[in-house]
Each structure stands twice: as C-alpha cells, then as structure tokens.
Design a protein around this motif. Structure first.
Motif, short mmCIF file in Angstrom:
data_model
loop_
_atom_site.label_atom_id
_atom_site.label_comp_id
_atom_site.label_asym_id
_atom_site.label_seq_id
_atom_site.Cartn_x
_atom_site.Cartn_y
_atom_site.Cartn_z
N GLY A 126 -6.68 44.47 24.92
CA GLY A 126 -6.53 43.08 25.32
C GLY A 126 -5.12 42.75 25.78
N PHE A 127 -4.80 41.46 25.74
CA PHE A 127 -3.52 40.99 26.25
C PHE A 127 -2.87 40.06 25.23
CE2 PHE A 127 -6.23 41.97 29.82
CZ PHE A 127 -5.40 42.65 30.70
N LEU A 128 -1.55 39.97 25.32
CA LEU A 128 -0.78 39.03 24.51
C LEU A 128 -0.26 37.93 25.42
CD1 LEU A 128 1.28 41.60 22.40
CD2 LEU A 128 -0.81 40.40 21.72
N TYR A 129 -0.55 36.68 25.06
CA TYR A 129 -0.20 35.54 25.91
C TYR A 129 0.88 34.68 25.27
CZ TYR A 129 -4.59 36.71 28.28
OH TYR A 129 -5.60 37.36 28.96
N ASP A 130 1.66 34.09 26.14
CA ASP A 130 2.68 33.13 25.70
C ASP A 130 1.99 31.80 25.40
OD1 ASP A 130 4.83 31.51 25.27
OD2 ASP A 130 5.59 31.57 27.34
N ASP A 131 1.94 31.42 24.12
CA ASP A 131 1.26 30.19 23.73
C ASP A 131 2.24 29.08 23.35
OD1 ASP A 131 2.27 31.20 21.39
OD2 ASP A 131 0.37 31.18 20.30
N THR A 132 3.49 29.20 23.80
CA THR A 132 4.47 28.16 23.48
C THR A 132 4.19 26.87 24.25
OG1 THR A 132 5.94 29.05 25.19
CG2 THR A 132 6.28 29.82 22.93
N LYS A 133 3.57 26.97 25.43
CA LYS A 133 3.28 25.79 26.24
C LYS A 133 1.80 25.43 26.20
CE LYS A 133 5.70 25.19 29.87
NZ LYS A 133 6.30 25.27 31.23
N TRP A 134 0.92 26.41 26.34
CA TRP A 134 -0.52 26.20 26.29
C TRP A 134 -1.11 27.07 25.20
CZ3 TRP A 134 1.76 27.06 31.23
CH2 TRP A 134 1.86 25.90 32.01
N LYS A 135 -1.72 26.44 24.23
CA LYS A 135 -2.31 27.19 23.12
C LYS A 135 -3.49 28.02 23.57
CE LYS A 135 0.53 25.52 20.08
NZ LYS A 135 1.55 26.40 19.47
N SER A 136 -4.28 27.45 24.48
CA SER A 136 -5.45 28.17 24.96
C SER A 136 -5.88 27.61 26.31
CB SER A 136 -6.60 28.03 23.95
OG SER A 136 -7.80 28.59 24.46
N THR A 137 -6.20 28.49 27.24
CA THR A 137 -6.77 28.11 28.54
C THR A 137 -7.99 28.99 28.79
OG1 THR A 137 -5.51 29.69 29.88
CG2 THR A 137 -4.43 27.60 29.35
N VAL A 138 -8.74 28.68 29.83
CA VAL A 138 -9.89 29.53 30.14
C VAL A 138 -9.44 30.92 30.54
CG1 VAL A 138 -11.37 27.59 30.78
CG2 VAL A 138 -9.96 28.69 32.53
N VAL A 139 -8.23 31.04 31.05
CA VAL A 139 -7.70 32.36 31.41
C VAL A 139 -7.48 33.20 30.16
CG1 VAL A 139 -5.74 33.57 32.45
CG2 VAL A 139 -6.66 31.51 33.53
N THR A 140 -6.87 32.62 29.14
CA THR A 140 -6.64 33.36 27.90
C THR A 140 -7.92 33.54 27.10
OG1 THR A 140 -6.10 31.36 26.64
CG2 THR A 140 -4.30 32.43 27.82
N GLN A 141 -8.87 32.62 27.28
CA GLN A 141 -10.13 32.71 26.55
C GLN A 141 -10.94 33.93 26.96
OE1 GLN A 141 -11.18 30.33 24.28
NE2 GLN A 141 -13.19 31.24 23.86
N TRP A 142 -10.98 34.20 28.27
CA TRP A 142 -11.81 35.30 28.77
C TRP A 142 -11.00 36.35 29.52
CZ3 TRP A 142 -14.25 30.28 30.13
CH2 TRP A 142 -15.17 29.89 29.15
N ASP A 143 -9.68 36.40 29.29
CA ASP A 143 -8.80 37.42 29.88
C ASP A 143 -8.98 37.52 31.39
OD1 ASP A 143 -7.63 38.09 27.45
OD2 ASP A 143 -9.09 39.66 27.02
N LEU A 144 -8.79 36.40 32.07
CA LEU A 144 -8.96 36.37 33.53
C LEU A 144 -7.64 36.72 34.21
CD1 LEU A 144 -11.10 33.12 33.85
CD2 LEU A 144 -11.87 35.47 33.50
#
Length: 494
Positions: A126-144
């Motif tokens: 999987g991937f590690l995302y920067d969540d300092t600005k957005w906790k969750s987006t559809v991109v991070t939800q389904w690794d787009l």
C-alpha cells in the motif's frame, strides 16, 4: 411568453409575495447544485504519498533531516521527485518513492545518498499518505495513485457527463410531465444520491452514484430556471433569472466552508448533502406553473394557481383564464401560424432548433458561448487547490466573485449591452447592408409589435435582435424598429 402572458402579470403583479416565496424556495435548492458540482475539489484531492514498507520503522531520513516517524517528514516534502529513507526495526533500509520502493543490499550505515546495489519492489504494502491537511479522500480510500491515477482523473469528467445527459433528459421530461414533478424528483434525488455517495463501498459504485447525482442536479438547475421564469413578470424576470446562478455560487462558497471544517471525505459529503434537506421537506407545496397547465389545456388547474397567486398578492380581481385565451386569439403572435389549429397543436422538439440555417447558426453560436464560458469557469474553479495560497479561501473567493459579478454587472449586461455581442455575431444577416441605429437602453415591458414576443425571438419573422428592439418582416423586407426605446447611443452596425 407572448403578450397575453404578460397581461397576467400586469393583473397579479410581476414579483409579488407569492412569486417571492416560490422564487426563493426554488433557488434555495440551486445551492445544492453548486455544492455537488464542486464537491470533488476537496473530496478527490491527492495528498503527498510514498510507498508503504513491510515492518515497523525505527528511524527516518530525508536529506539532512532525521525523525522517528514519517509524519514528521511531510512538512519537509517539497517535490514528488524526493524519496524517503527508512530503517526498520529488523535493520533493513528502504528507499521509498511515490510509486516504487528499493531495498538496500548494504545496511551498515544509514545515509541519504547510497551508491550500492538495490532491489526494486512494487508498492505491494500500500501507500503512506500525508494526513496533516486531509484526513481522508477518495484517493486515499481506494489508493487512486500511480497506475490507478487515471481513475481519480475520471471522477469529475464522468460527473460532468451526467450533467450533460441530465440536462437533456429532464429538460424534455419537464415539457412533457410538468416542471413541478421534475422539481420534486430531482430535489429528492439530490438528497438521496448525495447521502448514498458517502456510503459507497468501492470506486466503481462511487462513480456510478455520482453520475446519477450529476443527472438530477443538472436536471434541477435547468428546470428550476424555467420554473421561476414562468412565475415572474417581465419587469423582474431579468434580475430573477440572473440570480438563480447567484445561489449556485453560494453553494460553491459552502463547499469551501465545509471543506475547511471537515477533512474526512465521507463526512464532508454527508454535511454537503444535508443542505438540501429543508427544500426536500417542503418542495411538495410548490405549484405547477400556469403556463404549462395552459399549454396542456388544463384550464381549471391553471385558474386555481392564478387564484392562489391573487390571494397571496392581495389582488381582489384576479385575471381569468378565459380572458387570457381570448386575448391570445387576438394576439399578433397567433398570426404566425395562420390560425391553423393543426399547426398550433404541433409539438416541438430539439430538432426545431435546426429547422433552417438562421436558427441553426444562432443555436450553435449560443452553444459555443456556453461551452467556452463553462470550460474556463470550471477549469479555474476545479483547480483552486493548485492555485497557491489557501485553497479554501481560493474557492470561497471564486464563489463570492461570481455573486459580485452577477449583482454588479450581470443585470447591466442583460439590460444595457447584452444585445451587442449578439448583434456583432450576426451583423451579416442584416439585409442590404443597411445601417441600423441601435438603442442602448430599452423598455423590456414593451413587446415586439410584430409577434408580441418579449424574449429573444428566433422565429421566421423575427431574426437576430431582441424582440423589444427590432423585428424583421419578411413580407415587407424591412426592419421595424421599436419606437418605445428609451435612449439611443447613435451607434450603427454596418
């Protein structure tokens, strides 16, 4: 609306208490259209990310900076070409890029630069995302991201495709079944599909539900524009029709505000959809427009609506449908069909916009203008995250400036100089190269002397000019200028 239709508003009032209630109730839901059109600005944003790693990290290195977790490194991330070096608890050292990861063969020394052998692996963890600005987006939800990035880029185009299809379908249905029923269905659909988007279980269901949401949102906006226009008299019609889009812009401002307060995409979507709930609860009280009822020969129902308008507007002697029908028969506009009942009963469709070259050229010109304007506006709005500065303030100001433009300049363009772009595009259709003195201001409550039309007329007898300005008579081959225009600039068109 012909001359007899305007007599209805002369009797009941052009924008009385009844029209005000219907107008503001209807355009309130237009905010939800602006909300859903621009919701993907923050819902489908792609934050900084790198490949995941197998195990627990003990230390992280980014250029000359070190930390104990990757979360501390995101503030230093400046380019997608950067990579992060991590050392795991088992001693392994990994270089993490956005779409790949490399395992160093030599693990004696932890340094950012490494010239030795490395084994490259895909991002199977999987991937590690920067969540300092957005906790969750559809991109991070389904690794787009990476090889699935194209799926994220399809989210808004598929939505706009739904907008196109919805405008065509619901516009036609509104002419067949009535404006009221379409407004009921589309407003309820916006609430149902808006909530359903938040609970979709994968990317494909998300796109499908958003597509349906786009169809009903577009359908509502198109039909609501016609709906309020048919309830407002000509003295207030320009202002009222222009400011339907002001409420659309308010929806854009709400997107910026909710996006700032809520950083989890599905909660963000639910809050945006709740904005439509008040209208859904009361939209069933909205009446059908009397003009659609008259077009369907439902005279009793039309009279009931007219009587209701009269009571709300405190008019003691409301206009009678029988009077409107008798005036319509004597109206010059009725002569356009020669009084033939079969011709008057003819049902029109979109192909009538291409019945001859003059009308077809005018139709294509208007389509191109709308295409160009919409393309520029949506590209600018949807790119507000990439404009620099505060992305929430960017989008809020875009919506605010839209309202400011409509309030300050939009009505002036319609009232004073809206005719000029139209004339300049069609000046070659003026016969015999005649010079025509054009009025800068004119009274919109004066209908065309030839056809009784108060809008832009595209019939065979009235070409190219606003009907309150001039009318081309094919029979006498001359321009009939409206002498009731209030002012003249002396400008001529060759």
């Amino acid at each position: 609306m012909a001359l007899s239709s305007e007599r209805l508003f002369d009797s009941l009032g052009h924008f009385g208490r009844f029209q005000a209630c219907v107008y503001f109730a209807s355009v309130f839901q237009a905010m939800s259209c602006g909300i859903h059109y621009l919701a993907s600005v923050f819902m489908a944003v792609t934050p900084n990310f790198v490949c995941g790693f197998p195990g627990n990290v003990s230390s992280v290195l980014f250029h000359n900076s070190s930390a104990s977790s990757i979360e501390d490194i995101w503030t230093l991330w400046t380019s997608t070409e950067n990579y992060i070096v991590v050392q795991l608890e088992n001693g392994e050292i990994w270089e993490l890029d956005q779409c790949s990861r490399s395992k160093r063969e030599v693990t004696l020394d932890l340094a950012y630069e490494y010239k030795g052998n490395k084994s490259v692996f895909p991002c199977s963890d999987g991937f590690l995302y920067d969540d300092t600005k957005w906790k969750s987006t559809v991109v991070t939800q389904w690794d787009l991201v990476c090889d699935r990035e194209w799926l994220a880029k399809l989210i808004q185009p598929t939505f706009m495709l739904g907008v196109l299809i919805g405008a065509v379908i619901f516009g036609d249905i509104a002419d067949r079944l009535g404006r009221q029923r379409v407004i009921w269905f589309t407003s309820a659909g916006q609430f149902v599909f808006g909530i359903a988007v938040a609970f979709t279980f994968d990317y494909y269901s998300f796109v499908i539900v958003r597509f349906l949401l786009a169809m009903v949102s577009s359908g509502y906006l198109v039909v609501a524009f016609v709906y309020v226009t048919e309830f407002v008299g000509i003295k207030a019609r320009t202002w009222a029709s222009m400011h339907v889009h002001a409420f659309f812009a308010m929806g854009i401002m709400i997107v910026a505000l909710v996006g700032f307060l809520v950083r989890t995409w599905w909660v963000y979507q639910i809050f945006l959809s709740i904005a439509t709930l008040p209208f859904v609860l009361c939209c069933w009280m909205l009446p059908e427009t009397p003009f659609w009822l008259l077009s369907e020969e439902r005279h009793e129902d039309a009279q009931k609506v007219i009587d209701t308008m009269a009571r709300w507007n405190k008019v003691s002697t409301p206009c009678k449908v029988s009077e409107l029908c008798s005036v319509q028969q004597d109206d010059p506009a009725s002569d356009r069909t020669g009084g033939d009942e079969a011709s008057s009963a003819k049902k029109h469709n979109i192909l009538d916009l291409f019945c001859n070259w003059q009308i077809a050229r005018r139709t294509i010109t208007v389509w191109l203008i709308w295409f160009t304007g919409s393309l520029g506006y949506y590209v600018f709005s949807l790119s507000s995250v990439s404009l620099g500065g505060n992305e929430y303030l960017n989008l809020f100001l875009i919506g605010f400036q839209y309202i400011n433009y409509l309030s300050k300049y939009g009505w002036k363009i319609f009232h004073r100089c809206g005719i000029w772009p139209y004339i300049s595009l069609h000046s070659r259709t003026v016969p015999n190269n005649s010079k025509i003195t054009c009025c800068w201001k004119w009274k919109h409550d004066v209908p065309c002397r030839k056809c009784g039309c108060s809008f832009l007329c595209i019939s065979e007898k009235c070409l190219d000019f606003h009907a309150t300005f001039a009318c081309w008579n094919h029979g006498s081959s001359e321009w009939n200028l409206n002498n009731n225009a209030s002012r003249n600039t002396g400008k001529t068109i060759d």
